[in-house]
Design a protein around this motif. Structure first.
Motif, mmCIF file in Angstrom:
data_model
loop_
_atom_site.group_PDB
_atom_site.id
_atom_site.type_symbol
_atom_site.label_atom_id
_atom_site.label_comp_id
_atom_site.label_asym_id
_atom_site.label_seq_id
_atom_site.Cartn_x
_atom_site.Cartn_y
_atom_site.Cartn_z
ATOM 1 N N LYS A 223 0.833 -1.216 0.000
ATOM 2 C CA LYS A 223 0.000 0.000 0.000
ATOM 3 C C LYS A 223 0.861 1.257 0.000
ATOM 4 O O LYS A 223 0.578 2.224 -0.707
ATOM 5 N N THR A 224 1.936 1.226 0.795
ATOM 6 C CA THR A 224 2.827 2.393 0.862
ATOM 7 C C THR A 224 3.581 2.591 -0.444
ATOM 8 O O THR A 224 3.719 3.727 -0.929
ATOM 9 N N ILE A 225 4.061 1.508 -1.042
ATOM 10 C CA ILE A 225 4.823 1.603 -2.289
ATOM 11 C C ILE A 225 3.955 2.169 -3.414
ATOM 12 O O ILE A 225 4.403 3.008 -4.207
ATOM 13 N N LEU A 226 2.698 1.726 -3.479
ATOM 14 C CA LEU A 226 1.807 2.196 -4.552
ATOM 15 C C LEU A 226 1.508 3.684 -4.449
ATOM 16 O O LEU A 226 1.100 4.316 -5.433
ATOM 17 N N LYS A 227 1.711 4.251 -3.261
ATOM 18 C CA LYS A 227 1.459 5.679 -3.059
ATOM 19 C C LYS A 227 2.677 6.542 -3.390
ATOM 20 O O LYS A 227 2.577 7.776 -3.399
ATOM 21 N N LEU A 228 3.835 5.897 -3.637
ATOM 22 C CA LEU A 228 5.043 6.671 -3.938
ATOM 23 C C LEU A 228 4.870 7.415 -5.258
ATOM 24 O O LEU A 228 4.407 6.840 -6.253
ATOM 25 N N PRO A 229 5.263 8.694 -5.315
ATOM 26 C CA PRO A 229 5.060 9.479 -6.546
ATOM 27 C C PRO A 229 6.004 9.096 -7.673
ATOM 28 O O PRO A 229 5.676 9.232 -8.845
#
Length: 307
Positions: A223-229
């Motif tokens: 979830k955190t990785i998918l939010k990386l710009p």
């Protein structure tokens, strides 16, 4: 009433690969090569994580300990297998079998929790990067490593003692490559339902519980990785985690199949393959996975070789 003479087993005969008599020399060469590769590969990881300044981080501290654990884990079974293949003397006494099983279970439990600790480390590094140095401080890392090393000892030793408190009568032929719980239960006399229940309980503690912790950690990580710009940032984060996920899949996949599939579907041949998978294949691929997929480790190896 009639009395019957029951011959109590004082030693087992490990059948191993006796159904392949013409391949004994070939198998000896294969397992010798595998064991040497495990020692060299994991030993190299231990060395570079100790002497390379750039790798003095919690991630590589855990990796170095994990590699040492892999060496210990395989040394419980492979040297004995090599001896059996070379000498063709496959007998093993009950005490020696109990010692081998106790070490195998304890180190296997430690490996399971080490994988969970490494997943937690990646979770903190990716999901809480600002707090990472504070959370994963040296005392905390030492506590996690010490806990992973010793957590399985009391339970697994107790399970081994419980198993060998049973009587073994009749056949002493253990159709396996080393002393393991499923083939030993097949040779035990009397009711083994309590032992089978404890096996499922132990597998739940040392396989299911750490696996759930790992799944939880990686659900948060993804979830955190998918939010990386940045696409590059996402790629780097996935690359860092994928190595650990491959090792997790190899170890837990074979472990789940070995201990949780229905008893009616057990067969000696499948049990042998699965046992070799979670005791040999994972330690063999561990150095390859962490070196070929890790740029920092490759650089450290090149620097070490050049020196």
């Amino acid at each position: 009433m009639t009395e019957r003479n029951i011959s109590m087993v004082v030693e087992f005969i490990l059948l191993g690969f006796s159904e392949l008599p013409s391949l004994q020399g070939f198998l000896f060469g294969i397992f010798l090569f595998i064991y040497t590769s495990i020692l060299v590969g994991n030993g190299l990881i231990i060395v570079i994580t100790k002497v390379t300044a750039a790798l003095q981080t919690p991630m590589y501290f855990f990796l170095g300990n994990f590699s040492f654990l892999e060496i210990c884990y395989t040394s419980v079974t492979i040297p004995r297998m090599l001896s059996d293949l070379w000498t063709q003397k496959k007998n093993i006494s009950l005490p020696a079998c109990a010692v081998q099983l106790g070490f195998l279970l304890s180190l296997g439990g430690s490996e399971s929790f080490f994988l969970a600790v490494m997943a937690y480390d990646r979770y903190v590094a990716i999901c809480k990067p600002l707090y990472y140095p504070l959370i994963m401080n040296p005392p905390k890392c030492l506590q996690l490593v010490s806990g992973a090393w010793i957590i399985g000892i009391p339970i697994q030793v107790a399970q081994t003692c419980q198993l060998f408190s049973l009587s073994f009568c009749g056949s002493n032929k253990l159709n396996h490559v080393f002393c393991d719980i499923p083939p030993l239960l097949k040779l035990a006399c009397g009711d083994t339902s309590l032992n089978e229940l404890s096996v499922y309980g132990g597998a739940t503690i040392f396989v299911t519980f750490p696996a759930l912790l790992i799944l939880w950690s990686y659900s948060k990580i993804i979830k955190t990785i998918l939010k990386l710009p940045s696409a590059m940032g996402r790629r780097k984060a996935f690359s860092t985690c994928s190595s650990h996920l491959i090792v997790v899949g190899l170890f837990y996949g074979s472990g789940f199949i070995a201990y949780f599939r229905p008893k009616s579907s057990h067969s000696p041949e499948v049990d042998k393959v699965l046992a070799l998978f979670y005791t040999i294949v994972t330690p063999l691929f561990n150095p390859l996975i962490y070196t070929l997929r890790n740029r920092d480790v490759i650089i450290a190896i090149k620097q070490l070789v050049s020196k």
